[in-house]
Design a protein around this motif. Structure first.
Motif, mmCIF file in Angstrom:
data_model
loop_
_atom_site.group_PDB
_atom_site.id
_atom_site.type_symbol
_atom_site.label_atom_id
_atom_site.label_comp_id
_atom_site.label_asym_id
_atom_site.label_seq_id
_atom_site.Cartn_x
_atom_site.Cartn_y
_atom_site.Cartn_z
ATOM 1 N N TYR A 156 0.841 -1.208 0.000
ATOM 2 C CA TYR A 156 0.000 0.000 0.000
ATOM 3 C C TYR A 156 0.874 1.256 0.000
ATOM 4 O O TYR A 156 0.610 2.205 -0.750
ATOM 5 N N LEU A 157 1.903 1.281 0.819
ATOM 6 C CA LEU A 157 2.748 2.461 0.945
ATOM 7 C C LEU A 157 3.513 2.769 -0.336
ATOM 8 O O LEU A 157 3.897 3.928 -0.570
ATOM 9 N N ARG A 158 3.732 1.763 -1.183
ATOM 10 C CA ARG A 158 4.421 1.998 -2.445
ATOM 11 C C ARG A 158 3.652 2.937 -3.365
ATOM 12 O O ARG A 158 4.223 3.551 -4.265
ATOM 13 N N GLN A 159 2.357 3.049 -3.138
ATOM 14 C CA GLN A 159 1.552 3.979 -3.939
ATOM 15 C C GLN A 159 1.904 5.430 -3.629
ATOM 16 O O GLN A 159 1.575 6.331 -4.411
ATOM 17 N N TYR A 160 2.557 5.640 -2.489
ATOM 18 C CA TYR A 160 2.877 6.992 -2.046
ATOM 19 C C TYR A 160 4.377 7.078 -1.751
ATOM 20 O O TYR A 160 4.805 7.126 -0.588
#
Length: 318
Positions: A156-160
């Protein structure tokens, strides 16, 4: 006649088991004390983190039928130290996650402190991204949480990519810290309970990579506690630094029909390239085949310790 023969065989087996353990009577003494254990009334229970943490959830779930009182600690080792000092009767600590694996610091502390595992609890873990009231995902620059939680939410954090992940001691402690900062550019990864407790707004629900995300917690005590329903045994040992040493030790479990549930290695701090092995087995410490296997392993190990016999946590099916 048959009854007399049966008693004779049982007596021979008892003598055989005692002979296997002749060099380490402390093991038999510890098992004997564990079998004589009586449940503690109104236990004092310690866990790492703050109210709203998954550790607190595991503790209250495990001791839900007892009139327990709870004490929180900031660090894992503080729980171990409190047990040794007698401040608490039980400590509840995370040992592994179904997605990110082992909590290695806890394994190392188990190897250092002379304590026993007396139970376990499996908790389903769902992580949420939470910020102060009025914050937005687009404004977040830093996210705080336990390293395991950050790892469980990596996809999920890879999106940001502009959001910096900052390790923190505990998921609920991270939520508490974000509330104190009152900064719209910072967020925490935590449970819904923690977000509510610390007045945070959930910016995104269920951000862990795998929905079937579970953490196994162990319950520690100063004394071994063995009940009839115990069906799991944990041990620790070191082997000689020679070819086939580990293979020969593990073979004793197979020869005695024991199901090996888990094996974990951790480096010894005082010997380079030497390792502690932590093993979980299915069975009871009163079972003859278990005692025979452990007796063999004890004799072939440089160091050997029974960490405890306890009941497996119920299999989680949802």
């Amino acid at each position: 006649m048959e009854e007399n023969n049966y008693k004779g065989i049982r007596e021979q087996l008892k003598v055989s088991i005692e002979n296997l353990y002749m060099g380490d009577l402390q093991i038999l003494d510890a098992i004997e004390k564990g079998l004589q254990y009586k449940p503690k009334q109104m236990p004092q229970v310690g866990y790492q983190g703050v109210i709203g943490s998954f550790s607190e959830d595991a503790a209250t779930r495990y001791f839900k039928d007892q009139d327990a009182s709870y004490t929180r600690y900031d660090e894992f080792e503080e729980v171990f130290e409190a047990l040794v000092r007698g401040e608490i009767d039980y400590g509840v600590l995370p040992i592994e996650n179904s997605y990110t694996g082992e909590v290695l610091e806890v394994y190392d502390l188990i190897g250092h402190y002379n304590l026993y595992i007396v139970g376990e609890e499996i908790v389903r873990v769902t992580h949420h991204l939470a910020g102060v009231q009025g914050s937005k995902i687009e404004e977040i620059e830093e996210v705080y949480s336990h390293p395991q939680a950050l790892g469980q939410c990596k996809q999920y954090l890879r999106q940001y990519p502009y959001i910096q992940s900052i390790p923190y001691a505990n998921t609920a402690m991270a939520a508490q810290y974000i509330e104190q900062l009152d900064n719209k550019h910072k967020a925490a990864i935590c449970s819904e309970k923690a977000a509510n407790l610390y007045n945070l707004s959930i910016l995104q629900r269920g951000i862990n990579t795998k929905s079937n995300n579970y953490t196994r917690f162990i319950i520690l005590s100063k004394t071994m506690q063995i009940l009839p329903e115990c069906d799991k045994v944990s041990i620790a040992f070191t082997t000689k630094h020679e070819s086939g040493a580990l293979y020969h030790i593990l073979a004793h479990f197979a020869y005695n029909g024991l199901n090996l549930l888990k094996i974990q290695s951790r480096p010894m701090k005082d010997k380079s390239w030497h390792y502690y092995f932590f093993v979980d087995l299915e069975g009871h410490l009163e079972d003859a085949n278990m005692l025979i296997a452990l007796g063999k392993v004890s004799k072939e190990s440089e160091y050997f310790s029974i960490l405890g016999g306890y009941r497996q946590s119920k299999k989680v099916t949802y």
